[in-house]
Design a protein around this motif. Structure first.
Motif, PDB file in Angstrom:
ATOM      1  N   GLY A  47       6.443  17.883 -12.479  1.00 58.45           N
ATOM      2  CA  GLY A  47       5.968  17.534 -11.146  1.00 58.45           C
ATOM      3  C   GLY A  47       5.253  18.654 -10.432  1.00 58.45           C
ATOM      4  O   GLY A  47       4.539  18.422  -9.458  1.00 58.45           O
ATOM      5  N   GLU A  48       5.414  19.885 -10.905  1.00 57.74           N
ATOM      6  CA  GLU A  48       4.786  21.048 -10.274  1.00 57.74           C
ATOM      7  C   GLU A  48       3.463  21.422 -10.947  1.00 57.74           C
ATOM      8  O   GLU A  48       2.707  22.223 -10.416  1.00 57.74           O
ATOM      9  CB  GLU A  48       5.734  22.250 -10.355  1.00 57.74           C
ATOM     10  N   VAL A  49       3.204  20.876 -12.131  1.00 62.08           N
ATOM     11  CA  VAL A  49       2.009  21.252 -12.895  1.00 62.08           C
ATOM     12  C   VAL A  49       0.805  20.462 -12.374  1.00 62.08           C
ATOM     13  O   VAL A  49       0.758  19.241 -12.466  1.00 62.08           O
ATOM     14  CB  VAL A  49       2.216  21.022 -14.405  1.00 62.08           C
ATOM     15  N   ALA A  50      -0.147  21.204 -11.827  1.00 64.18           N
ATOM     16  CA  ALA A  50      -1.357  20.596 -11.280  1.00 64.18           C
ATOM     17  C   ALA A  50      -2.457  20.492 -12.329  1.00 64.18           C
ATOM     18  O   ALA A  50      -3.270  19.580 -12.295  1.00 64.18           O
ATOM     19  CB  ALA A  50      -1.866  21.418 -10.100  1.00 64.18           C
ATOM     20  N   LEU A  51      -2.474  21.447 -13.266  1.00 62.60           N
ATOM     21  CA  LEU A  51      -3.559  21.545 -14.244  1.00 62.60           C
ATOM     22  C   LEU A  51      -3.001  21.930 -15.603  1.00 62.60           C
ATOM     23  O   LEU A  51      -2.167  22.836 -15.698  1.00 62.60           O
ATOM     24  CB  LEU A  51      -4.564  22.627 -13.795  1.00 62.60           C
ATOM     25  N   VAL A  52      -3.465  21.240 -16.642  1.00 60.54           N
ATOM     26  CA  VAL A  52      -3.192  21.655 -18.023  1.00 60.54           C
ATOM     27  C   VAL A  52      -4.543  21.940 -18.658  1.00 60.54           C
ATOM     28  O   VAL A  52      -5.432  21.091 -18.655  1.00 60.54           O
ATOM     29  CB  VAL A  52      -2.421  20.581 -18.823  1.00 60.54           C
ATOM     30  N   PHE A  53      -4.686  23.168 -19.161  1.00 59.44           N
ATOM     31  CA  PHE A  53      -5.898  23.618 -19.833  1.00 59.44           C
ATOM     32  C   PHE A  53      -5.521  23.859 -21.289  1.00 59.44           C
ATOM     33  O   PHE A  53      -4.820  24.822 -21.600  1.00 59.44           O
ATOM     34  CB  PHE A  53      -6.416  24.896 -19.177  1.00 59.44           C
ATOM     35  N   ALA A  54      -5.929  22.955 -22.191  1.00 64.61           N
ATOM     36  CA  ALA A  54      -5.435  22.989 -23.574  1.00 64.61           C
ATOM     37  C   ALA A  54      -6.580  22.958 -24.584  1.00 64.61           C
ATOM     38  O   ALA A  54      -7.562  22.243 -24.414  1.00 64.61           O
ATOM     39  CB  ALA A  54      -4.509  21.801 -23.822  1.00 64.61           C
ATOM     40  N   ASP A  55      -6.378  23.706 -25.646  1.00 64.39           N
ATOM     41  CA  ASP A  55      -7.295  23.676 -26.787  1.00 64.39           C
ATOM     42  C   ASP A  55      -6.981  22.420 -27.609  1.00 64.39           C
ATOM     43  O   ASP A  55      -5.848  21.933 -27.594  1.00 64.39           O
ATOM     44  CB  ASP A  55      -7.094  24.927 -27.636  1.00 64.39           C
ATOM     45  N   ILE A  56      -7.959  21.910 -28.319  1.00 64.51           N
ATOM     46  CA  ILE A  56      -7.707  20.755 -29.194  1.00 64.51           C
ATOM     47  C   ILE A  56      -6.918  21.198 -30.422  1.00 64.51           C
ATOM     48  O   ILE A  56      -5.925  20.586 -30.794  1.00 64.51           O
ATOM     49  CB  ILE A  56      -9.020  20.063 -29.616  1.00 64.51           C
ATOM     50  N   ARG A  57      -7.355  22.283 -31.052  1.00 67.08           N
ATOM     51  CA  ARG A  57      -6.691  22.766 -32.261  1.00 67.08           C
ATOM     52  C   ARG A  57      -5.558  23.706 -31.865  1.00 67.08           C
ATOM     53  O   ARG A  57      -5.795  24.766 -31.299  1.00 67.08           O
ATOM     54  CB  ARG A  57      -7.673  23.497 -33.167  1.00 67.08           C
ATOM     55  N   LEU A  58      -4.325  23.313 -32.154  1.00 64.00           N
ATOM     56  CA  LEU A  58      -3.147  24.091 -31.791  1.00 64.00           C
ATOM     57  C   LEU A  58      -2.233  24.266 -32.991  1.00 64.00           C
ATOM     58  O   LEU A  58      -2.248  23.451 -33.913  1.00 64.00           O
ATOM     59  CB  LEU A  58      -2.362  23.382 -30.675  1.00 64.00           C
ATOM     60  N   ALA A  59      -1.425  25.308 -32.945  1.00 64.92           N
ATOM     61  CA  ALA A  59      -0.387  25.477 -33.962  1.00 64.92           C
ATOM     62  C   ALA A  59       0.677  24.415 -33.718  1.00 64.92           C
ATOM     63  O   ALA A  59       0.887  23.985 -32.588  1.00 64.92           O
ATOM     64  CB  ALA A  59       0.216  26.874 -33.847  1.00 64.92           C
ATOM     65  N   ASP A 100      -1.679  18.142 -31.691  1.00 62.68           N
ATOM     66  CA  ASP A 100      -2.903  18.811 -31.263  1.00 62.68           C
ATOM     67  C   ASP A 100      -3.108  18.581 -29.761  1.00 62.68           C
ATOM     68  O   ASP A 100      -2.318  17.898 -29.106  1.00 62.68           O
ATOM     69  CB  ASP A 100      -4.114  18.369 -32.087  1.00 62.68           C
ATOM     70  N   GLY A 101      -4.172  19.161 -29.223  1.00 63.90           N
ATOM     71  CA  GLY A 101      -4.439  19.074 -27.794  1.00 63.90           C
ATOM     72  C   GLY A 101      -4.766  17.675 -27.307  1.00 63.90           C
ATOM     73  O   GLY A 101      -4.468  17.328 -26.157  1.00 63.90           O
ATOM     74  N   VAL A 102      -5.374  16.856 -28.139  1.00 62.61           N
ATOM     75  CA  VAL A 102      -5.679  15.469 -27.745  1.00 62.61           C
ATOM     76  C   VAL A 102      -4.383  14.672 -27.621  1.00 62.61           C
ATOM     77  O   VAL A 102      -4.192  13.929 -26.649  1.00 62.61           O
ATOM     78  CB  VAL A 102      -6.650  14.806 -28.750  1.00 62.61           C
ATOM     79  N   GLN A 103      -3.490  14.829 -28.586  1.00 64.22           N
ATOM     80  CA  GLN A 103      -2.193  14.142 -28.505  1.00 64.22           C
ATOM     81  C   GLN A 103      -1.415  14.619 -27.278  1.00 64.22           C
ATOM     82  O   GLN A 103      -0.788  13.813 -26.589  1.00 64.22           O
ATOM     83  CB  GLN A 103      -1.380  14.394 -29.777  1.00 64.22           C
ATOM     84  N   LEU A 104      -1.474  15.915 -27.007  1.00 58.42           N
ATOM     85  CA  LEU A 104      -0.818  16.456 -25.817  1.00 58.42           C
ATOM     86  C   LEU A 104      -1.411  15.839 -24.555  1.00 58.42           C
ATOM     87  O   LEU A 104      -0.671  15.417 -23.660  1.00 58.42           O
ATOM     88  CB  LEU A 104      -0.958  17.983 -25.777  1.00 58.42           C
ATOM     89  N   ALA A 105      -2.718  15.772 -24.484  1.00 57.44           N
ATOM     90  CA  ALA A 105      -3.383  15.200 -23.306  1.00 57.44           C
ATOM     91  C   ALA A 105      -2.972  13.739 -23.101  1.00 57.44           C
ATOM     92  O   ALA A 105      -2.717  13.310 -21.972  1.00 57.44           O
ATOM     93  CB  ALA A 105      -4.899  15.312 -23.449  1.00 57.44           C
ATOM     94  N   ARG A 106      -2.887  12.989 -24.182  1.00 50.67           N
ATOM     95  CA  ARG A 106      -2.460  11.585 -24.064  1.00 50.67           C
ATOM     96  C   ARG A 106      -1.026  11.487 -23.546  1.00 50.67           C
ATOM     97  O   ARG A 106      -0.719  10.648 -22.702  1.00 50.67           O
ATOM     98  CB  ARG A 106      -2.575  10.891 -25.420  1.00 50.67           C
ATOM     99  N   ALA A 107      -0.140  12.341 -24.055  1.00 47.11           N
ATOM    100  CA  ALA A 107       1.257  12.325 -23.598  1.00 47.11           C
ATOM    101  C   ALA A 107       1.338  12.683 -22.123  1.00 47.11           C
ATOM    102  O   ALA A 107       2.057  12.033 -21.350  1.00 47.11           O
ATOM    103  CB  ALA A 107       2.090  13.298 -24.432  1.00 47.11           C
ATOM    104  N   CYS A 119       1.568  28.562 -22.974  1.00 51.84           N
ATOM    105  CA  CYS A 119       2.312  28.164 -24.169  1.00 51.84           C
ATOM    106  C   CYS A 119       1.365  28.267 -25.367  1.00 51.84           C
ATOM    107  O   CYS A 119       0.161  28.095 -25.216  1.00 51.84           O
ATOM    108  CB  CYS A 119       2.785  26.719 -24.058  1.00 51.84           C
ATOM    109  N   ALA A 120       1.937  28.495 -26.535  1.00 52.14           N
ATOM    110  CA  ALA A 120       1.130  28.612 -27.748  1.00 52.14           C
ATOM    111  C   ALA A 120       1.036  27.302 -28.517  1.00 52.14           C
ATOM    112  O   ALA A 120       0.260  27.195 -29.459  1.00 52.14           O
ATOM    113  CB  ALA A 120       1.697  29.705 -28.650  1.00 52.14           C
ATOM    114  N   SER A 121       1.824  26.286 -28.114  1.00 52.80           N
ATOM    115  CA  SER A 121       1.786  25.014 -28.847  1.00 52.80           C
ATOM    116  C   SER A 121       1.999  23.849 -27.889  1.00 52.80           C
ATOM    117  O   SER A 121       2.520  24.019 -26.781  1.00 52.80           O
ATOM    118  CB  SER A 121       2.873  24.982 -29.932  1.00 52.80           C
ATOM    119  N   ALA A 122       1.626  22.675 -28.352  1.00 49.37           N
ATOM    120  CA  ALA A 122       1.831  21.457 -27.559  1.00 49.37           C
ATOM    121  C   ALA A 122       3.315  21.188 -27.379  1.00 49.37           C
ATOM    122  O   ALA A 122       3.747  20.729 -26.313  1.00 49.37           O
ATOM    123  CB  ALA A 122       1.147  20.277 -28.249  1.00 49.37           C
ATOM    124  N   GLU A 123       4.093  21.482 -28.396  1.00 51.16           N
ATOM    125  CA  GLU A 123       5.537  21.251 -28.305  1.00 51.16           C
ATOM    126  C   GLU A 123       6.160  22.125 -27.215  1.00 51.16           C
ATOM    127  O   GLU A 123       6.998  21.652 -26.433  1.00 51.16           O
ATOM    128  CB  GLU A 123       6.206  21.525 -29.663  1.00 51.16           C
TER     129      GLU A 123
END
Length: 177
Positions: A98-110, A114-121, A83-87
């Motif tokens: 339930g199927e996602v084992a790993l999320v690899f995200a950049d902090i700065r996103l379009a 951002d990636g930190v907010q995504l990680a918290r969610a 995906c290109a964005s957290a949204e």
């Protein structure tokens, strides 16, 4: 020479190239080859993961970096989705969380998140998902990552990403009682 030894030697060479910085022409060629291989595989396969397969979700707004992460994670047992964005990532997770084992995200996103907010969610809504956050700059002091999230600075080494993917594959989601 065993295949494992060959793989380790290649990984070592790749890591040193990444650390030194690939010449732009070589990096572009590697990306084109990887893209062509992915497209060829996609023509022969359904884009949807097989039932019961685990997913690595790459969240990166820069096309070249996203494609590089996809290429690295394609070498794992995980089905790679990007995906290109957290949204966009949250929308995907609502359907397949339930199927996602790993999320690899950049902090700065379009986008607005951002990636930190995504990680918290993700840590709140899908606590069994392994979180790896990356950036070319250190997180701001107020940008605390959720407990258990791993930070890998850019430029990241393929070995470090593969190690986290292996942990995500190995640590299966506990059954729901």
């Amino acid at each position: 020479m065993k295949l494992d030894q060959i793989g380790q030697a290649l990984a070592s060479c790749y890591d040193s190239l990444v650390a030194e910085g690939l010449p732009d022409e070589l990096a572009a060629l590697v990306r084109r080859v990887d893209r062509a291989e992915r497209e060829a595989r996609a023509k022969g396969q359904d884009k949807q993961p097989a039932p019961g397969s685990r997913i690595a979700l790459v969240v990166e707004d820069e096309d070249e970096t996203r494609e590089l992460a996809e290429s690295v994670l394609d070498e794992t047992d995980l089905h790679v989705v990007s995906c290109a964005s957290a949204e966009q990532a949250l929308s995907y997770l609502q359907e397949h969380g339930g199927e996602v084992a790993l999320v690899f995200a950049d902090i700065r996103l379009a986008g607005d998140m951002d990636g930190v907010q995504l990680a918290r969610a993700i840590a709140t809504l899908w606590p069994c998902t392994r979180l790896v956050v990356t950036s070319g700059v250190d997180p701001e002091p107020g940008e605390a990552l959720p407990e258990g999230a791993v930070f890998i600075p850019k430029p990241w080494r393929a070995f470090d990403v593969l190690a986290e993917a292996e942990r995500a594959s190995r640590d299966r989601v506990p059954p729901v009682a």
